[in-house]
Motif scaffolding. Structure first.
Motif, PDB file in Angstrom:
ATOM      1  N   ALA A 238      -0.484   6.349   3.729  1.00 56.49           N
ATOM      2  CA  ALA A 238      -1.814   5.856   4.059  1.00 56.49           C
ATOM      3  C   ALA A 238      -1.858   4.480   4.844  1.00 56.49           C
ATOM      4  O   ALA A 238      -2.615   4.561   5.735  1.00 56.49           O
ATOM      5  CB  ALA A 238      -2.562   5.515   2.663  1.00 56.49           C
TER       6      ALA A 238
ATOM      7  N   GLU B  80       0.861  -1.019   0.028  1.00 57.97           N
ATOM      8  CA  GLU B  80      -0.010  -0.031  -0.099  1.00 57.97           C
ATOM      9  C   GLU B  80       0.856   1.345  -0.086  1.00 57.97           C
ATOM     10  O   GLU B  80       2.144   1.341   0.402  1.00 57.97           O
ATOM     11  CB  GLU B  80      -0.758  -0.033   1.332  1.00 57.97           C
ATOM     12  N   GLU B  81       0.217   2.417  -0.338  1.00 56.25           N
ATOM     13  CA  GLU B  81       1.043   3.718  -0.378  1.00 56.25           C
ATOM     14  C   GLU B  81       1.518   3.834   1.167  1.00 56.25           C
ATOM     15  O   GLU B  81       0.745   3.792   2.117  1.00 56.25           O
ATOM     16  CB  GLU B  81      -0.002   4.938  -0.868  1.00 56.25           C
TER      17      GLU B  81
ATOM     18  N   LYS C  21      -0.628  15.293   8.643  1.00 60.61           N
ATOM     19  CA  LYS C  21      -1.738  14.366   8.777  1.00 60.61           C
ATOM     20  C   LYS C  21      -1.991  13.603   9.875  1.00 60.61           C
ATOM     21  O   LYS C  21      -3.120  13.209  10.334  1.00 60.61           O
ATOM     22  CB  LYS C  21      -2.212  13.410   7.725  1.00 60.61           C
ATOM     23  N   SER C  22      -0.971  13.127  10.807  1.00 55.88           N
ATOM     24  CA  SER C  22      -1.229  12.363  11.868  1.00 55.88           C
ATOM     25  C   SER C  22      -1.879  13.392  13.044  1.00 55.88           C
ATOM     26  O   SER C  22      -1.325  14.340  13.383  1.00 55.88           O
ATOM     27  CB  SER C  22       0.345  11.876  12.242  1.00 55.88           C
TER      28      SER C  22
ATOM     29  N   THR D 248       6.856  10.707   2.402  1.00 52.28           N
ATOM     30  CA  THR D 248       6.062   9.917   3.417  1.00 52.28           C
ATOM     31  C   THR D 248       6.297  10.715   4.693  1.00 52.28           C
ATOM     32  O   THR D 248       5.081  10.862   5.455  1.00 52.28           O
ATOM     33  CB  THR D 248       6.447   8.788   3.448  1.00 52.28           C
TER      34      THR D 248
ATOM     35  N   LEU E 129      -0.941   5.649   8.401  1.00 50.73           N
ATOM     36  CA  LEU E 129      -1.969   6.421   9.321  1.00 50.73           C
ATOM     37  C   LEU E 129      -3.243   5.538   9.612  1.00 50.73           C
ATOM     38  O   LEU E 129      -3.609   5.540  10.506  1.00 50.73           O
ATOM     39  CB  LEU E 129      -2.356   7.570   8.349  1.00 50.73           C
ATOM     40  N   ALA E 130      -3.461   4.802   8.680  1.00 48.03           N
ATOM     41  CA  ALA E 130      -4.448   3.636   8.793  1.00 48.03           C
ATOM     42  C   ALA E 130      -4.297   2.661   9.981  1.00 48.03           C
ATOM     43  O   ALA E 130      -4.860   2.292  11.044  1.00 48.03           O
ATOM     44  CB  ALA E 130      -4.601   2.837   7.527  1.00 48.03           C
TER      45      ALA E 130
ATOM     46  N   GLN F  88       4.154  13.823   4.878  1.00 47.44           N
ATOM     47  CA  GLN F  88       2.522  13.490   4.853  1.00 47.44           C
ATOM     48  C   GLN F  88       2.167  13.159   6.283  1.00 47.44           C
ATOM     49  O   GLN F  88       1.004  13.404   6.960  1.00 47.44           O
ATOM     50  CB  GLN F  88       2.349  12.210   4.000  1.00 47.44           C
TER      51      GLN F  88
END
Length: 301
Positions: free
Chosen positions: A105, A101-102, A144-145, A137, A108-109, A140
């Motif tokens: 993403a 996966e990216e 976003k975290s 990365t 974070l998931a 990001q």
């Protein structure tokens, strides 16, 4: 109902406030080894579970070859690599997540799925002249975290002892101070504020003006600490330092004079920490300061 004794114990036992789950984002390169060592130290110190995340980015592609000529499963290879790197952490509670996966993403998931309270990662690479590049990365994650992000640059030599919190007296930098107090109960924490004297070159007595601004900044620092309840609750002395000039060069000079382990800052503030996303000066600090950086986002309403 909480008794006064319970409240006293909660203040006196900072280990209870330490994260119970830490996430380590790794690309399995040598640059990630320092982040791995730091995450292991913190997980051991706090008795926390360590979630190790690695994103596979190679295409899976079917190979119509005999079994003895097929490449090993990349996911299995990554698992084995992580387990080998963690061979000295056999007493830790470790969860390994390897998915195609990216990277940002997936991290974070996974952090949301496991309720991770701290994300640990390393810088992408280091160039000549000491410039350290975060990588897409990491940027990001910083933007976003919801959980604080620890960017590890130095090889760990032990627990964090000398921590500087960069502040502009905003709620974002207050959050950074609170996180540092919560995570590092044994560290010496100090507050650093950089200010500019407007129109200094046009003044008759620039030295007097600079002293006046310095005194005002020192007063604002004490007011900032007094308005942060967790400072009083921690019963710790927080030294303050206010200097005139660009924050990037001032912090770089400070690192040369003190054995600072960690610099903490917020992502939402005023001035050089302004904006929902990391500003240019904040990115400059993260990219250029040769020290571990703790970035905390102010919780949104």
């Amino acid at each position: 109902m909480t008794s006064l004794l319970d409240e006293f114990v909660s203040v006196q036992d900072p280990v209870d406030m330490a994260p119970q789950t830490i996430l380590l984002a790794t690309d399995l390169s040598c640059r990630s080894d320092r982040a791995l060592d730091r995450a292991t130290i913190l997980a051991t110190e706090w008795g926390a579970r360590l979630v190790v995340v690695h994103a596979l980015q190679e295409p899976s592609g079917r190979e119509d070859l005999p079994s003895w000529r097929r490449r090993a499963d990349p996911r299995q290879l990554a698992w084995q690599r992580v387990q080998q790197d963690l061979r000295d952490a056999d007493k830790l509670d470790v969860q390994i997540v390897v998915e195609r996966e990216e990277p940002a993403a997936l991290v974070l998931a996974t952090a949301e799925r496991f309720g991770c309270e701290l994300l640990v990662t390393g810088a992408a690479r280091e160039e000549t002249l000491g410039r350290i590049l975060l990588g897409t990365t990491v940027e990001q994650l910083l933007n976003k975290s919801a959980a604080p992000v620890l960017v590890v640059k130095r090889r760990p030599r032990g627990p964090y002892r000398d921590v500087v919190v960069a502040t502009d007296f905003s709620e974002g930098s207050r959050r950074a101070l609170e996180v540092a107090l919560e995570l590092l109960p044994a560290a010496q924490i100090s507050l650093f504020h950089a200010f500019d004297v407007p129109l200094r070159g046009l003044m008759n007595d620039p030295a007097a003006a600079s002293e006046a601004w310095s005194n005002e900044a020192a007063t604002a620092s004490q007011a900032f600490l007094a308005a942060t309840p967790k400072v009083a609750a921690s019963r710790r002395f927080i030294a303050t330092q206010c200097e005139s000039g660009p924050v990037t060069s001032l912090l770089a000079e400070l690192l040369e004079t003190r054995d600072i382990d960690l610099v903490a800052m917020g992502t939402e503030g005023r001035g050089y920490l302004a904006g929902r996303l990391l500003g240019s000066v904040a990115l400059t600090l993260l990219n250029t300061l040769p020290v571990d950086m703790l970035v905390a986002r102010r919780p949104r309403a």
